[in-house]
Design an enzyme around this catalytic site. Structure first.
Site, PDB file in Angstrom:
ATOM      1  N   THR A 185      41.816  35.485  28.108  1.00  0.00           N
ATOM      2  CA  THR A 185      41.063  34.424  28.755  1.00  0.00           C
ATOM      3  C   THR A 185      40.022  33.855  27.802  1.00  0.00           C
ATOM      4  OG1 THR A 185      41.243  35.610  30.864  1.00  0.00           O
ATOM      5  CG2 THR A 185      39.579  33.894  30.750  1.00  0.00           C
TER       6      THR A 185
ATOM      7  N   VAL B 155      48.945  36.147  39.477  1.00  0.00           N
ATOM      8  CA  VAL B 155      47.717  35.427  39.149  1.00  0.00           C
ATOM      9  C   VAL B 155      46.586  36.435  39.096  1.00  0.00           C
ATOM     10  CG1 VAL B 155      46.030  33.712  39.931  1.00  0.00           C
ATOM     11  CG2 VAL B 155      48.482  33.254  40.189  1.00  0.00           C
ATOM     12  N   GLY B 156      45.773  36.354  38.065  1.00  0.00           N
ATOM     13  CA  GLY B 156      44.639  37.256  37.938  1.00  0.00           C
ATOM     14  C   GLY B 156      43.356  36.634  38.450  1.00  0.00           C
ATOM     15  N   ASP B 157      42.255  36.996  37.838  1.00  0.00           N
ATOM     16  CA  ASP B 157      40.947  36.530  38.301  1.00  0.00           C
ATOM     17  C   ASP B 157      40.572  35.159  37.762  1.00  0.00           C
ATOM     18  OD1 ASP B 157      40.723  37.775  35.655  1.00  0.00           O
ATOM     19  OD2 ASP B 157      38.592  37.360  35.851  1.00  0.00           O
TER      20      ASP B 157
ATOM     21  N   THR C 266      36.782  38.390  31.455  1.00  0.00           N
ATOM     22  CA  THR C 266      38.040  38.486  30.725  1.00  0.00           C
ATOM     23  C   THR C 266      38.563  39.896  30.876  1.00  0.00           C
ATOM     24  OG1 THR C 266      39.095  38.148  28.564  1.00  0.00           O
ATOM     25  CG2 THR C 266      36.921  39.135  28.546  1.00  0.00           C
TER      26      THR C 266
ATOM     27  N   GLY D 227      42.541  41.141  35.219  1.00  0.00           N
ATOM     28  CA  GLY D 227      41.960  40.361  36.300  1.00  0.00           C
ATOM     29  C   GLY D 227      41.994  41.025  37.654  1.00  0.00           C
TER      30      GLY D 227
END
Length: 331
Positions: free
Chosen positions: A191, A220-222, A242, A245
């Protein structure tokens, strides 16, 4: 009707009704805000980002130093890495999911708490720009997958093949074992999160990623989740994250850090507490990396991570520096 006008019209009455009770009940934190806002702002303007993405902070500083606003600074700053084909964790050239598809996530947030995000976006090279369009041109905060892609085409974005030959070859090699074991500080420094304060003292943030290498399709992460991968409160400060996530989502990490600053903690103290909350939920598992950065209204910064190796860039009138972050675990 665009969302901003709609929200303004619909919220005017309720804002007037709730302001007085909130102020009356808030007590000492408001006093702390006034103290913070009246303090020295020698660090402003400032741009800060996760990892050693110096070209990104240089671009953001170019915007800030010419009198531009923080939203444009973070937008243009992170786009540098989205366009960098050598960066396989962000944007065009990012590593694909296990099916060979590059899917991108991004979000952006301005000084007025307006925000936009795209999740699992394919075939568009600059997801941060699409996220900003979501923020400015729709009544929504998030668009996902094919819907986000169709919206991007409607806004004039061009279809792009995001899977470079290098990332494709690495994916083909990975398929020989198909072992999902992201390497700390390499595959999961996935990220670029950026925060900026402009000459007016206004804060904005942006976050963009291609996600974990060889993730399950649809993961999908954070990073595009407001409050998890990014959060900004113009009265207090901002934070971004980062790493893995899933763990940041579980603690709503960036929102937590901003709220800790609201309660009086420094950016550094808040980042440390954010990491410790994650550690507390993973007492028997520390084989992953998380890194937070934060900034308060005065331009004071903080950073903290689990494993050594995380760094963050700052650009102010004092110079352009890659800073090592403190870590919960020692090397």
């Amino acid at each position: 009707m665009k969302r901003r006008k709609f929200l303004k019209n619909s919220s005017t009455l309720t804002a007037g009704m709730i302001t007085a009770p909130l102020i009356a009940s808030s007590g000492s934190p408001l006093k702390e805000f006034r103290t913070m806002n009246n303090a020295s702002k020698s660090n402003i303007p400032i741009a800060i980002c996760t990892w050693d993405f110096g070209n990104a902070t240089a671009k953001a500083w170019e915007v800030l130093n010419s009198g531009g606003n923080s939203l444009d600074a973070v937008h243009q700053g992170v786009m540098v890495e989205e366009d960098n084909l050598d960066n396989q964790t962000v944007g065009n050239g990012g590593r694909p999911d296990r099916d060979g598809n590059v899917t991108l996530d991004a979000c952006i947030m301005d000084k007025d708490a307006n925000c936009g995000a795209v999740l699992a976006l394919q075939n568009i090279a600059n997801p941060i720009s699409v996220a900003r369009k979501v923020m400015e041109e729709t009544p929504h905060v998030m668009l996902v997958g094919k819907g986000a892609e169709q919206f991007a085409y409607e806004q004039g974005f061009e279809r792009t093949n995001l899977l470079t030959e290098k990332s494709k070859q690495e994916w083909e090699e990975w398929k020989k074992t198909s072992q999902y074991k992201p390497i700390i500080n390499i595959e999961n420094h996935d990220t670029i999160g950026m925060l900026a304060i402009d000459k007016n003292g206004d804060i904005a943030g942006a976050c963009t990623t291609s996600g974990m290498a060889y993730k399950m399709a649809g993961r999908v992460g954070d990073s595009p989740i407001i409050g998890a991968g990014l959060f900004v409160d113009n009265e207090v400060g901002g934070a971004t994250a980062t790493g893995v996530g899933e763990e940041v989502v579980r603690t709503v990490g960036s929102f937590l850090i901003v709220e800790l600053m609201r309660q009086g903690k420094s950016p550094q103290e808040a980042c440390e507490e954010g990491v410790k909350r994650i550690i507390a939920k993973n007492k028997d598992k520390q084989d992953f990396q998380i890194g937070f950065i934060a900034i308060n209204k005065n331009g004071e910064t903080g950073a903290y991570c689990i494993h050594p190796g995380f760094t963050y860039r700052t650009y102010t009138q004092e110079g352009h520096v890659n800073n090592p972050s403190g870590s919960y675990l020692e090397s």
